[in-house]
Design a protein around this motif. Structure first.
Motif, short mmCIF file in Angstrom:
data_model
loop_
_atom_site.label_atom_id
_atom_site.label_comp_id
_atom_site.label_asym_id
_atom_site.label_seq_id
_atom_site.Cartn_x
_atom_site.Cartn_y
_atom_site.Cartn_z
N ALA A 130 -16.17 23.71 -5.32
CA ALA A 130 -16.35 23.28 -3.93
C ALA A 130 -16.02 21.81 -3.76
CB ALA A 130 -17.79 23.55 -3.49
N ARG A 131 -16.31 21.01 -4.77
CA ARG A 131 -15.98 19.59 -4.72
C ARG A 131 -14.47 19.37 -4.75
NH1 ARG A 131 -19.34 16.61 -9.28
NH2 ARG A 131 -18.42 14.78 -8.27
N LEU A 132 -13.79 20.06 -5.67
CA LEU A 132 -12.36 19.86 -5.82
C LEU A 132 -11.57 20.48 -4.68
CD1 LEU A 132 -9.86 18.96 -7.39
CD2 LEU A 132 -9.99 21.09 -8.68
N LEU A 133 -11.85 21.74 -4.37
CA LEU A 133 -11.04 22.46 -3.39
C LEU A 133 -11.28 21.98 -1.97
CD1 LEU A 133 -11.33 26.13 -4.68
CD2 LEU A 133 -9.48 24.51 -5.08
N LEU A 134 -12.53 21.65 -1.64
CA LEU A 134 -12.90 21.38 -0.25
C LEU A 134 -13.43 19.98 0.00
CD1 LEU A 134 -14.70 24.79 0.32
CD2 LEU A 134 -12.45 24.14 1.21
N GLY A 135 -13.68 19.21 -1.05
CA GLY A 135 -14.20 17.85 -0.87
C GLY A 135 -15.68 17.81 -0.54
N MET A 136 -16.41 18.90 -0.82
CA MET A 136 -17.84 18.93 -0.53
C MET A 136 -18.62 18.01 -1.48
SD MET A 136 -18.93 22.87 0.19
CE MET A 136 -18.52 23.71 1.72
N ASN A 137 -19.69 17.44 -0.97
CA ASN A 137 -20.67 16.75 -1.80
C ASN A 137 -21.81 17.72 -2.10
OD1 ASN A 137 -19.30 14.21 -1.76
ND2 ASN A 137 -20.03 13.93 0.34
N ASP A 138 -22.69 17.33 -3.03
CA ASP A 138 -23.74 18.24 -3.48
C ASP A 138 -24.67 18.66 -2.35
OD1 ASP A 138 -22.68 18.13 -5.99
OD2 ASP A 138 -24.20 16.79 -6.82
N VAL A 139 -24.95 17.75 -1.40
CA VAL A 139 -25.85 18.08 -0.29
C VAL A 139 -25.25 19.20 0.56
CG1 VAL A 139 -26.89 17.22 1.84
CG2 VAL A 139 -26.92 15.80 -0.22
#
Length: 206
Positions: A130-139
């Motif tokens: 999710a971090r790599l593909l979409l740029g999401m942070n943990d929150v």
């Protein structure tokens, strides 16, 4: 050194082949969406791409769009990087509802629905992806993990208004990507894709 760090960070994310195939398919649909009506995006305040880049996307052939879409990350964004947006949006006491959403065409809402379902799936099974593909942070990852699948349709109706091009404030990236796709230049395409990985990594490693 920076390029080596970016590549190592990407490898360590262990993104599955199925997720990569899905994000590339969504990228292609997103480019089709922009290309179908390039001038309409900025007039509605959505994609925020420089007009010349939008107009480069419009004449791309299906094969050229497929090349541009062949990135190991999303080319679209629904504020996935914005923790405060999703913390507010998904709070149990949130008063947002479908009536708050501006009128949008069905194709944009349909795309938002698919993108949100993909985001929910990725966040649920692989936080690093999710971090790599979409740029999401943990929150934001945690917020999506807490969702149930029946929430996604209602979210699409309101969140489609936030659909934009990822890194819309970086015209050099988009110019390089579309230029490489137009020229069928695989070396230029790899360099443009690396720039996207650098932009992604900078947000998480900086």
């Amino acid at each position: 050194m920076q390029e080596a760090n970016v590549k190592r960070w990407a490898r360590e994310s262990h993104v599955s082949a199925a997720m990569l195939e899905s994000v590339r398919g969504l990228n292609h649909r997103f480019l089709d969406l922009i290309g179908a009506a390039p001038r309409a995006w900025n007039s509605c305040g959505f994609a925020r791409l420089p007009p010349d880049v939008q107009l480069r996307i419009a004449p791309l052939t299906p094969a050229q769009k497929k090349s541009a879409a062949n990135c190991p990350y999303a080319l679209f964004d629904l504020k996935f990087h914005d923790d405060s947006h999703w913390r507010t949006r998904l709070h149990p006491d949130s008063s947002w509802n479908v009536a708050d959403a501006p009128p949008l065409d069905d194709t944009r809402v349909d795309f938002a629905r698919m993108a949100l379902f993909f985001a929910w799936h990725v966040a649920s099974v692989d936080k690093l992806a999710a971090r790599l593909l979409l740029g999401m942070n943990d929150v934001t990852v945690a917020a999506f993990r807490a969702l149930t699948i029946d929430c996604l349709a209602g979210l699409a109706a309101t969140e489609a208004a936030h659909l934009s091009a990822r890194w819309s404030d970086c015209p050099t990236y988009w110019s390089a990507l579309t230029r490489a796709a137009t020229r069928s230049n695989s070396a230029q395409l790899r360099r443009a894709q690396l720039q996207g990985l650098q932009l992604t990594a900078a947000a998480h490693l900086g």
